[in-house]
Design an enzyme around this catalytic site. Structure first.
Site, short mmCIF file in Angstrom:
data_model
loop_
_atom_site.label_atom_id
_atom_site.label_comp_id
_atom_site.label_asym_id
_atom_site.label_seq_id
_atom_site.Cartn_x
_atom_site.Cartn_y
_atom_site.Cartn_z
N ILE A 113 0.88 -1.17 0.00
CA ILE A 113 0.00 0.00 0.00
C ILE A 113 0.91 1.22 0.00
CG2 ILE A 113 -0.39 -0.29 2.52
CD1 ILE A 113 -3.02 1.29 2.06
N TYR A 159 -2.85 2.14 10.82
CA TYR A 159 -3.50 0.82 10.81
C TYR A 159 -4.15 0.54 12.16
CZ TYR A 159 -0.48 0.33 6.70
OH TYR A 159 0.18 0.53 5.51
#
Lengths: 189, 189
Positions: A113, A159
């Site tokens: 990502i 995250y």
């Protein structure tokens, strides 16, 4: 005002994705590990009397956009406002594939990502993560995993903020890799 | 004397594999995470107006031994010496699938590796690892990865002895997982 959308990558995005794969590896200080190319093939392993090594082309285009793709890819695209002269711009990507857990079945692994530095802080990474969660649920997966470098605090915090669990911290999972000479010795060739 | 061989799993091994999946989870003190069964299907996620959740059956037999298997599996089998009355015995397994690195292309992930306690210390785990290395090279992969719990010192030491690199230690990789409520919130359902 310009807007951002997350969409499935097309073959014509390969140039942008390849550029960002290199940028990500550079950011992660692991550029020397990048062997892949957009079109080219991996250097052949040494010939061996024991193993028939198929001449697999390890190239982004062939591997991801053929009949049986090895991965799936999302891109983040900035769409200019109506009337703005410049075209749309691919500024991030998320590359994933399906994995299998013997505990929970088919899941997703988000291998990469990335958002280009200039476009960070606008929630684009979050949008990519959200899209991956959506794809995972659509495909009947109950989880998706990813790996992050411990010094990449911004990503670690993002995250965690989005609800991910750090399994290395909570359960003690370590990542191991076999490669090169060790792997060939194990295989006896 | 009895001998050990590592061979590809057959559908008829599913009972043994399922039993060992549970034993491994118990050994790892993470049994509560095991949702899979040999035949059954995963409980459906909550219904949503936004998502069409396909009724995917998450069962070892269907997932691994159908037309497009989600994983591959090796089993370690003890073959009795000629004349011995007992039949062969499956005492370990290694379950893997193909992953994709944007740096090195298609590779293997060894999701599970397990040898029953009674049969440890005989090199059966090493034999499984060797077979995985062989399969990886045959398939044109340059690496295979796996995860291990930090307190499982015997496994950590074995993998290091066999030439694996601890990437959490050397590069700082952490494993993250999104699941459950966090994933559904991200997907907006």
């Amino acid at each position: 005002m310009a807007s951002t959308r997350i969409r499935e990558a097309k073959e014509s995005d390969c140039g942008d994705i390849m550029r960002m794969i290199r940028e990500l590896a550079e950011f992660e200080k692991l550029s020397h590990q990048v062997k892949i190319s957009e079109e080219g093939s991996r250097p052949s392993p040494p010939p061996s009397a024991f193993f028939v090594i198929p001449p697999i082309s390890v190239a982004l285009r062939a591997d991801g956009f053929g009949e049986n793709p090895f991965f799936h890819c999302l891109v983040a695209e900035i769409i200019p406002a109506p009337g703005e002269p410049q075209g749309s711009l691919v500024v991030g990507y998320g590359l994933y594939y399906f994995i299998y857990s013997t505990w929970t079945g088919r899941n997703i692994y988000l291998e990469d990502i990335y958002v280009m530095p200039k476009y960070r802080g606008q929630g684009i990474g979050t949008k990519i993560i959200k899209k991956v969660a959506e794809v995972a649920l659509r495909k009947g997966c109950s989880q998706f995993r990813l790996a992050v470098l411990n010094w990449n605090k911004k990503a670690v915090n993002l995250y965690k903020f989005l609800g991910a669990q750090d399994l290395t911290e909570s359960e003690g999972w370590l990542s191991f890799r076999f490669e090169g000479e060790a792997m060939r010795e194990l295989a006896g060739c």
